[in-house]
Design a protein around this motif. Structure first.
Motif, PDB file in Angstrom:
ATOM      1  N   LYS A 102      57.736 -43.532  -0.557  1.00 39.07           N
ATOM      2  CA  LYS A 102      56.631 -42.592  -0.716  1.00 39.07           C
ATOM      3  C   LYS A 102      56.692 -41.527   0.367  1.00 39.07           C
ATOM      4  O   LYS A 102      56.454 -40.335   0.096  1.00 39.07           O
ATOM      5  N   ALA A 103      57.043 -41.922   1.578  1.00 39.42           N
ATOM      6  CA  ALA A 103      57.127 -40.972   2.693  1.00 39.42           C
ATOM      7  C   ALA A 103      58.172 -39.898   2.402  1.00 39.42           C
ATOM      8  O   ALA A 103      57.936 -38.698   2.616  1.00 39.42           O
ATOM      9  N   GLU A 104      59.335 -40.304   1.890  1.00 40.01           N
ATOM     10  CA  GLU A 104      60.387 -39.344   1.577  1.00 40.01           C
ATOM     11  C   GLU A 104      59.954 -38.384   0.467  1.00 40.01           C
ATOM     12  O   GLU A 104      60.259 -37.193   0.492  1.00 40.01           O
ATOM     13  N   SER A 105      59.208 -38.923  -0.501  1.00 36.95           N
ATOM     14  CA  SER A 105      58.731 -38.091  -1.606  1.00 36.95           C
ATOM     15  C   SER A 105      57.743 -37.032  -1.117  1.00 36.95           C
ATOM     16  O   SER A 105      57.821 -35.854  -1.506  1.00 36.95           O
ATOM     17  N   ILE A 106      56.802 -37.428  -0.268  1.00 35.22           N
ATOM     18  CA  ILE A 106      55.823 -36.481   0.280  1.00 35.22           C
ATOM     19  C   ILE A 106      56.512 -35.446   1.152  1.00 35.22           C
ATOM     20  O   ILE A 106      56.159 -34.255   1.141  1.00 35.22           O
ATOM     21  N   LEU A 107      57.516 -35.873   1.907  1.00 36.09           N
ATOM     22  CA  LEU A 107      58.258 -34.937   2.754  1.00 36.09           C
ATOM     23  C   LEU A 107      58.890 -33.840   1.907  1.00 36.09           C
ATOM     24  O   LEU A 107      58.806 -32.647   2.252  1.00 36.09           O
ATOM     25  N   GLU A 108      59.500 -34.206   0.807  1.00 36.83           N
ATOM     26  CA  GLU A 108      60.132 -33.219  -0.055  1.00 36.83           C
ATOM     27  C   GLU A 108      59.091 -32.274  -0.652  1.00 36.83           C
ATOM     28  O   GLU A 108      59.329 -31.054  -0.769  1.00 36.83           O
ATOM     29  N   THR A 109      57.927 -32.792  -1.007  1.00 37.14           N
ATOM     30  CA  THR A 109      56.844 -31.960  -1.532  1.00 37.14           C
ATOM     31  C   THR A 109      56.385 -30.941  -0.497  1.00 37.14           C
ATOM     32  O   THR A 109      56.179 -29.755  -0.815  1.00 37.14           O
ATOM     33  N   VAL A 110      56.247 -31.392   0.743  1.00 38.33           N
ATOM     34  CA  VAL A 110      55.801 -30.498   1.821  1.00 38.33           C
ATOM     35  C   VAL A 110      56.842 -29.415   2.087  1.00 38.33           C
ATOM     36  O   VAL A 110      56.512 -28.234   2.280  1.00 38.33           O
ATOM     37  N   ARG A 111      58.119 -29.812   2.084  1.00 39.75           N
ATOM     38  CA  ARG A 111      59.170 -28.817   2.319  1.00 39.75           C
ATOM     39  C   ARG A 111      59.228 -27.791   1.187  1.00 39.75           C
ATOM     40  O   ARG A 111      59.440 -26.593   1.423  1.00 39.75           O
ATOM     41  N   THR A 112      59.031 -28.241  -0.040  1.00 41.03           N
ATOM     42  CA  THR A 112      59.023 -27.339  -1.187  1.00 41.03           C
ATOM     43  C   THR A 112      57.867 -26.343  -1.098  1.00 41.03           C
ATOM     44  O   THR A 112      57.970 -25.197  -1.573  1.00 41.03           O
ATOM     45  N   ALA A 113      56.784 -26.791  -0.460  1.00 31.52           N
ATOM     46  CA  ALA A 113      55.611 -25.915  -0.304  1.00 31.52           C
ATOM     47  C   ALA A 113      55.818 -24.864   0.785  1.00 31.52           C
ATOM     48  O   ALA A 113      54.923 -24.037   1.026  1.00 31.52           O
TER      49      ALA A 113
END
Length: 289
Positions: free
Chosen positions: A267-278
């Motif tokens: 889940k942490a890796e998934s949220i990290l990718e979302t934040v970077r995409t933002a």
């Protein structure tokens, strides 16, 4: 500790010719309530030089054996997530060692030694502080922390210890005991003794996920800034763009840190990718402090 001898087991069975092996008979201890009706399985003892490679498949050929530790003194085994540090394969003095993070059963006979004053107060391999008079041990391969039952085959004393360190890095020794554990097993004066080490595999409890989360969860660090206004603006933007909630914390004397979490691995890796995409490409994962 460069090389080591392995043993795995079958007391009460036929020992294959040509193997250097021994079979130890333990004094029967009263079984725990959940183990009534079970008998300890036999164990085939064999030794193999670690430096030549080691096939641990024998550990999985049958159901994991129940290690009877009722009425054995020492620490009380309970479920603990493996430590964040100290559980990756490593190298010491050119010798590579594998950490058995998937191990279910383990039994070995060999020499135990002990270590004390020179390490007291220093950090163990999993980041704890070593107490020489505590009841702990160092092992080259078991995951940290682990619980094992030690049987001194020379005087028949038994003790449950918690493994939280790496060692002993000597060819002929299989476990290094704290001075406190060695005292109880009668090993301090002679320095070494022939012992049997049995892994105690503690069942995972119903709240295992929450216990794991406390140790292995991570935060997404989004940014660090000296401007409180910038931190709050970024928090609102992340919420609007990505639906990710973030919190602002004081960081040092004059900075502020924006983080989201904690999240379990995956889940942490998934949220990290979302934040970077933002748009926050410099975001990364950190363990909660």
């Amino acid at each position: 500790m460069a090389a080591r001898n392995f043993t795995a087991a079958l007391c009460g069975g036929v020992i294959a010719a040509g193997l250097l092996c021994s079979c130890a008979t333990e004094q029967a201890a009263a079984p725990s309530p959940e183990a009534k009706g079970q008998s300890e399985p036999s164990v085939l003892v064999r030794r193999k030089n670690y430096s030549l490679g080691y096939d641990k498949s024998f550990l999985y050929n049958a159901a994991p054996p129940y290690v009877n530790y009722a009425n054995v003194k020492g620490v009380t085994p309970h479920y603990e997530p493996y430590s964040r540090i100290g559980n990756k394969d490593y190298t010491v003095k050119g010798q590579s060692y594998e950490v058995w993070n998937d191990i279910e059963a383990y039994s070995e006979e060999g020499l135990a030694s002990w270590y004390g004053p020179g390490f007291h107060g220093e950090k163990t391999s999993n980041g704890e502080i070593y107490d020489q008079m505590g009841i702990s041990a160092a092992h080259k391969n078991l995951p940290l922390p682990s619980y094992v039952k030690i049987t001194n085959l020379e005087n028949h004393r038994q003790l449950i210890v918690r493994v939280n360190d790496r060692g002993p890095f000597h060819d002929d020794r299989i476990i290094d005991l704290s001075q406190g554990a060695a005292l109880k097993l009668g090993i301090v004066k002679p320095g070494t003794a022939l012992v049997r080490v049995d892994l105690i595999k503690v069942p995972r409890p119903a709240n295992g996920d929450s216990l794991d989360a406390k140790v292995h969860s991570k935060n997404v660090q989004i940014l660090v800034t000296s401007s409180l206004d910038k931190a709050w603006t970024a928090a609102k933007e992340i919420k609007q763009k990505a639906g990710v909630s973030a919190k602002v914390q004081k960081y040092g004397e004059s900075s502020y840190r924006l983080t989201s979490g904690p999240y379990l691995p995956g889940k942490a890796e998934s949220i990290l990718e979302t934040v970077r995409t933002a748009g926050y490409r410099d975001a990364f994962l950190v363990y909660p402090q």
